[in-house]
Enzyme design. Structure first.
Site, PDB file in Angstrom:
ATOM      1  CE  LYS A  24      -2.901   0.718   3.619  1.00 22.22           C
ATOM      2  NZ  LYS A  24      -2.873   2.060   4.249  1.00 22.22           N
ATOM      3  CB  SER A  25       3.861   2.280   1.962  1.00 17.67           C
ATOM      4  OG  SER A  25       3.314   2.244   3.247  1.00 17.67           O
ATOM      5  NE  ARG A  29       6.388   6.510   0.670  1.00 17.04           N
ATOM      6  CZ  ARG A  29       5.497   6.336   1.671  1.00 17.04           C
ATOM      7  NH1 ARG A  29       4.403   5.640   1.463  1.00 17.04           N
ATOM      8  NH2 ARG A  29       5.719   6.869   2.859  1.00 17.04           N
ATOM      9  NE  ARG A 122      -5.486   8.207  10.808  1.00 20.29           N
ATOM     10  CZ  ARG A 122      -4.767   7.441  10.003  1.00 20.29           C
ATOM     11  NH1 ARG A 122      -5.310   6.906   8.932  1.00 20.29           N
ATOM     12  NH2 ARG A 122      -3.507   7.202  10.268  1.00 20.29           N
ATOM     13  CB  SER A 167       5.195  10.238  11.113  1.00 17.23           C
ATOM     14  OG  SER A 167       4.323  10.315  10.005  1.00 17.23           O
ATOM     15  CG  ASP A 316       0.944   0.159   9.381  1.00 17.96           C
ATOM     16  OD1 ASP A 316       0.523   1.007  10.197  1.00 17.96           O
ATOM     17  OD2 ASP A 316       1.318   0.434   8.236  1.00 17.96           O
ATOM     18  CE  LYS A 343      -0.128   4.604  12.710  1.00 23.79           C
ATOM     19  NZ  LYS A 343       0.560   5.227  11.593  1.00 23.79           N
ATOM     20  NE  ARG A 388      -2.381  -1.723   8.503  1.00 23.33           N
ATOM     21  CZ  ARG A 388      -2.026  -2.091   7.273  1.00 23.33           C
ATOM     22  NH1 ARG A 388      -2.107  -3.346   6.920  1.00 23.33           N
ATOM     23  NH2 ARG A 388      -1.580  -1.205   6.402  1.00 23.33           N
TER      24      ARG A 388
END
Ligand code: S3P
Length: 428
Positions: A24-25, A29, A122, A167, A316, A343, A388
């Site tokens: 996912k990250s 990107r 958030r 982060s 995560d 989160k 999650r």
């Protein structure tokens, strides 16, 4: 509300799995960084989850042409990003919102970033404040600490910023801003957070250097970057649900194929190894980062563990790791994990509430918790809209049947999760 019942596995399983969701990250990107080139980027195995598709639609709103054939995508950016004629919806994705905030702060035009009801609660001050300090014009609810964020992009000053939190989202937002600043910028964090941004942007021709004294030096871009040509590896955070399933189910094993083995992403596997699971990493290639297979085998009852270091490297995976802790022998301790509270849900409270329903004792603290290992009992658990949390309790169902409420969120990161799980357990 979608509800799923996962039934106790009737026999051990031995799987080789090539269909764990793409990372996912890295997928986020790929989309966002492709906008920094002037040529077509080619991305294979892009994650078709709701989060990353939101980032892709935003790229189109900013003028990029996107061709998509299943998970193969080609992104051709517009010369200079265009001001969109509507708001930009990041869905549930903190990564999308924070990285786009960093990018768009330096682009001429008006951009409004919003998201679903969870994302709008958030914290955004962590990117808004440092971006405002370098000249970005951003506002949002509660004086810029909550989305929607309204960005009037323009010129940015260079900076020297020491982040109070490790982060990757904050770091990436600032790096993207630094690429458009008027001269060299410097960024520092106490513990290295996931470093896909530095690796990928440098691979595209940017000049981001980790200096000996711990500062990251970011040189502004002089020309467009080279396009990306990448196959996204499998997501170790998604694979970890099945790693836990194997580690807690007698005589079972799984091989997760073609996963990123980036050290900032596989720490949870090392913790599971410390708890007693039999785990092997088999590195096969290096495309921006090491990629290979991870083999996980059941190796007897797990033992309790204390997790207090490198938390950013396993943040995560803590929901799934908590299921392993719940069935391990002894008292496991998680410390320095306050970030869990901000989160997709307040994960300290959602995990412990779920475990409590399964008859597992725990102690809650502001920055962590203790779990006293025991026997998991069947229960009905709510995910609170957190993918999650939903997947972690679904995995607990492999040991002792479980009903999970509100599972639609799983589509944000791992649309074929239940399909893979159905190879192990019956699902209704
Ligand atoms: C991410 C960074 C982490 C992680 C999130 C994805 C990223 O968040 O929890 O799921 O892609 O940069 P933080 O950077 O806020 O810790």
């Amino acid at each position: 509300m979608r509800v799923v019942k996962v039934f106790k596995a009737s026999k051990p399983f031995n799987l080789e799995c090539s269909s764990i969701a793409p990372d996912k990250s890295i997928s986020h990107r790929c989309v966002i960084f492709s906008l920094l080139s002037d040529k077509t980027s080619t991305i294979d195995n892009f994650l078709l989850g709701e989060d990353t598709l939101s980032s892709l639609y935003i790229a189109e709103q900013l003028g990029a042409k996107v061709k998509r054939d299943k998970s193969h995508i080609e992104i051709t950016p517009n010369r200079g990003l265009i001001e969109p004629n509507d708001i930009l919806d990041c869905g549930n994705a903190g990564t999308g919102m924070r990285l786009y905030a960093g990018l768009l702060s330096g682009v001429n035009g008006l951009f409004i970033l919003t998201g679903d009801k969870y994302l709008r609660e958030r914290p955004m001050g962590r990117v808004v404040k440092p971006l405002r300090d370098i000249g970005a014009k951003i506002d949002g609810r509660k004086n810029g600490s909550l989305a929607p964020l309204v960005i009037r992009g323009g010129k940015l000053k260079s900076f020297q910023y020491k982040s109070p939190i490790a982060s990757a989202q904050v770091k990436s937002a600032l790096i993207l801003a630094g690429l458009r600043a008027d001269s060299k910028s410097y960024y520092r964090e106490d513990i290295l957070s996931r470093d896909h941004t530095e690796r990928m942007l440098n691979g595209m021709g940017a000049d981001i250097t980790f200096l000996k004294d711990g500062w990251l030096e970011i040189k502004p871009l002089k020309k467009p970057l080279k396009p990306l040509d990448i196959r996204v590896p499998a997501d170790p955070s998604s694979g970890f649900f099945f790693a836990v399933a194997s580690a807690i189910t007698p005589n079972s094993s799984i091989i997760l194929k073609n996963v990123t083995l980036n050290p900032t992403r596989v720490e949870a596997y090392r913790v599971l190894q410390e708890m007693g699971a039999d785990i092997e990493f088999i590195e096969k290639e290096n495309i921006y980062e090491p990629i290979g297979d991870i083999s996980i085998k059941y190796n007897g009852e797990l033992k309790a563990v204390t997790v207090s270091k490198n938390i950013a490297w396993l943040i995560d995976e803590l929901p799934a790791l908590s299921i392993a802790m719940a069935v391990a022998k002894g008292r496991s301790v998680v410390k320095n994990a306050k970030e869990l509270r901000v989160k997709e849900s307040d994960r300290i409270s959602t995990i412990l509430e779920g475990l409590n329903r399964c008859g597992i004792e725990s102690v809650e603290r502001e920055d962590g918790y203790d779990i006293i290992g025991g026997e998991l009992k069947s229960a009905t658990v709510n995910s609170y809209g957190d993918h999650r949390v939903a997947m972690s309790f679904a995995i607990a169902g492999v040991l002792t049947s479980m009903e999970i409420e509100d599972v639609a969120c799983v589509d944000t990161s791992f649309p074929n999760f239940f399909e893979i799980l159905s190879e192990i357990s019956e699902i209704r």
